[in-house]
Design a protein around this motif. Sequence first.
Motif, PDB file in Angstrom:
ATOM      1  N   ARG A  87       0.869  -1.369  -0.004  1.00 34.50           N
ATOM      2  CA  ARG A  87       0.033   0.138   0.048  1.00 34.50           C
ATOM      3  C   ARG A  87       0.797   1.156   0.127  1.00 34.50           C
ATOM      4  O   ARG A  87       0.604   2.292  -0.856  1.00 34.50           O
ATOM      5  CB  ARG A  87      -0.943   0.011   1.199  1.00 34.50           C
ATOM      6  N   GLU A  91       0.889   4.089  -2.783  1.00 40.28           N
ATOM      7  CA  GLU A  91       0.571   5.523  -2.616  1.00 40.28           C
ATOM      8  C   GLU A  91       1.578   6.581  -3.140  1.00 40.28           C
ATOM      9  O   GLU A  91       1.180   7.486  -3.600  1.00 40.28           O
ATOM     10  CB  GLU A  91       0.394   5.745  -1.034  1.00 40.28           C
ATOM     11  N   LYS A  99      -3.883   7.936 -11.381  1.00 42.70           N
ATOM     12  CA  LYS A  99      -3.776   8.468  -9.779  1.00 42.70           C
ATOM     13  C   LYS A  99      -4.106  10.026  -9.709  1.00 42.70           C
ATOM     14  O   LYS A  99      -4.454  10.639  -8.687  1.00 42.70           O
ATOM     15  CB  LYS A  99      -2.371   8.014  -9.347  1.00 42.70           C
ATOM     16  N   THR A 103      -9.389  10.597  -6.259  1.00 42.09           N
ATOM     17  CA  THR A 103      -9.367  11.469  -5.133  1.00 42.09           C
ATOM     18  C   THR A 103      -8.507  10.599  -4.101  1.00 42.09           C
ATOM     19  O   THR A 103      -7.551  11.447  -3.442  1.00 42.09           O
ATOM     20  CB  THR A 103     -10.877  11.510  -4.208  1.00 42.09           C
ATOM     21  N   GLN A 104      -8.337   9.479  -4.203  1.00 45.15           N
ATOM     22  CA  GLN A 104      -7.567   8.728  -3.263  1.00 45.15           C
ATOM     23  C   GLN A 104      -7.122   7.349  -3.789  1.00 45.15           C
ATOM     24  O   GLN A 104      -8.028   6.831  -4.781  1.00 45.15           O
ATOM     25  CB  GLN A 104      -7.956   8.700  -1.975  1.00 45.15           C
ATOM     26  N   LEU A 105      -6.464   6.641  -3.283  1.00 40.77           N
ATOM     27  CA  LEU A 105      -6.052   5.145  -3.465  1.00 40.77           C
ATOM     28  C   LEU A 105      -7.219   4.490  -2.790  1.00 40.77           C
ATOM     29  O   LEU A 105      -7.596   4.630  -1.884  1.00 40.77           O
ATOM     30  CB  LEU A 105      -4.812   4.852  -2.998  1.00 40.77           C
ATOM     31  N   ASP A 128     -14.268   5.954  -4.530  1.00 41.97           N
ATOM     32  CA  ASP A 128     -13.184   7.164  -4.602  1.00 41.97           C
ATOM     33  C   ASP A 128     -13.309   7.846  -3.660  1.00 41.97           C
ATOM     34  O   ASP A 128     -12.194   8.475  -2.826  1.00 41.97           O
ATOM     35  CB  ASP A 128     -13.301   7.610  -6.030  1.00 41.97           C
ATOM     36  N   ARG A 129     -14.601   8.285  -2.900  1.00 44.29           N
ATOM     37  CA  ARG A 129     -14.718   9.216  -1.895  1.00 44.29           C
ATOM     38  C   ARG A 129     -14.266   8.637  -0.736  1.00 44.29           C
ATOM     39  O   ARG A 129     -13.700   9.262   0.395  1.00 44.29           O
ATOM     40  CB  ARG A 129     -16.109   9.612  -1.886  1.00 44.29           C
ATOM     41  N   GLN A 130     -14.594   7.161  -0.544  1.00 47.80           N
ATOM     42  CA  GLN A 130     -14.508   6.700   0.865  1.00 47.80           C
ATOM     43  C   GLN A 130     -13.181   5.788   0.787  1.00 47.80           C
ATOM     44  O   GLN A 130     -12.600   5.444   1.896  1.00 47.80           O
ATOM     45  CB  GLN A 130     -15.482   5.670   1.151  1.00 47.80           C
ATOM     46  N   GLY A 131     -12.297   5.242  -0.333  1.00 49.95           N
ATOM     47  CA  GLY A 131     -11.401   4.797  -0.335  1.00 49.95           C
ATOM     48  C   GLY A 131     -11.484   3.202   0.105  1.00 49.95           C
ATOM     49  O   GLY A 131     -10.244   2.696   0.432  1.00 49.95           O
ATOM     50  N   TRP A 164      -7.190   2.982  -8.772  1.00 47.50           N
ATOM     51  CA  TRP A 164      -7.888   4.405  -8.634  1.00 47.50           C
ATOM     52  C   TRP A 164      -8.970   4.478  -9.721  1.00 47.50           C
ATOM     53  O   TRP A 164      -8.975   3.684 -10.804  1.00 47.50           O
ATOM     54  CB  TRP A 164      -6.540   5.411  -9.324  1.00 47.50           C
TER      55      TRP A 164
END
Length: 269
Positions: A87, A91, A99, A103-105, A128-131, A164
């Motif tokens: 991870r 990142e 990427k 929003t995030q990985l 994407d919002r919650q990861g 992503w």
Amino acid sequence: MSQVRELDKAELLAVLDWYRAAGVDLAVGEDPVDRFAKSAAPQPAQQARQAATPNAPARIPATAAITGDPSEARRLAATAQSLDELRTILEAYNGCSLKFRATQLVFADGNPEAKIVLIGEAPGAEEDRQGKPFVGRSGQLLDRMLGAIGLDRTKVFIVNTVPWRPPGNRTPTPEEMELCLPFLNRQVELVAPRLVMTLGGPAMQTVFKTTSGIIKMRGRWQDVSIGTHEVPALPTLHPAYLLRNPAAKQQAWADLLSLKMKMDSLGLS
């Protein structure tokens, strides 16, 4: 002829939400702007730091991150000795352009010691919002599907073929898949599951190394190699497809029963 009217606040918010879902996240003016050149240019504070530390490595231009090297991805993935290390590597990895629009990985969810791995395609807007993978409407359906055969997220490990979200929820390109595949392979190698279930066509094609369609392949067990890990795998329909085509739930239920039977035969229940 219809009259042109101004949109109210609720309508404007709905339009903005539609743009966001389609992957539009930058305002466009009348004059062209080379944003790659702008982001690559050193900022005053950065120039001062570089002057103070002349031996410091130069900032990597944003354009360098757009074209990745699959061999570099394979080398980086192979160095990970644990999921936490993998991870951290992901990142910091800038080789896949997805990427820079996400929003995030979205790394994984569930139990890393589980004997069953579920592999989906790519994160959606809610993921994407919650990861986390499968947390939207399709994730809620997936939870109900797992519950129907006595499983939940404490008994499975859930990953995606790419970590992503592609803009507008489009299908990842072959180049994006190639850059992300070494990290998926290493995830599966580190978990070392006894069984794998793929969800949807793109995940099935990646894991089974085929161009066949999901309707033809679903419900058929095959031994596959994911990285260096060999494991029986079963393709089934994606929960999002089932939401759009409720009549296909009968086929997905047959696949779940097949998974349950395989679990029983291996003593995984």
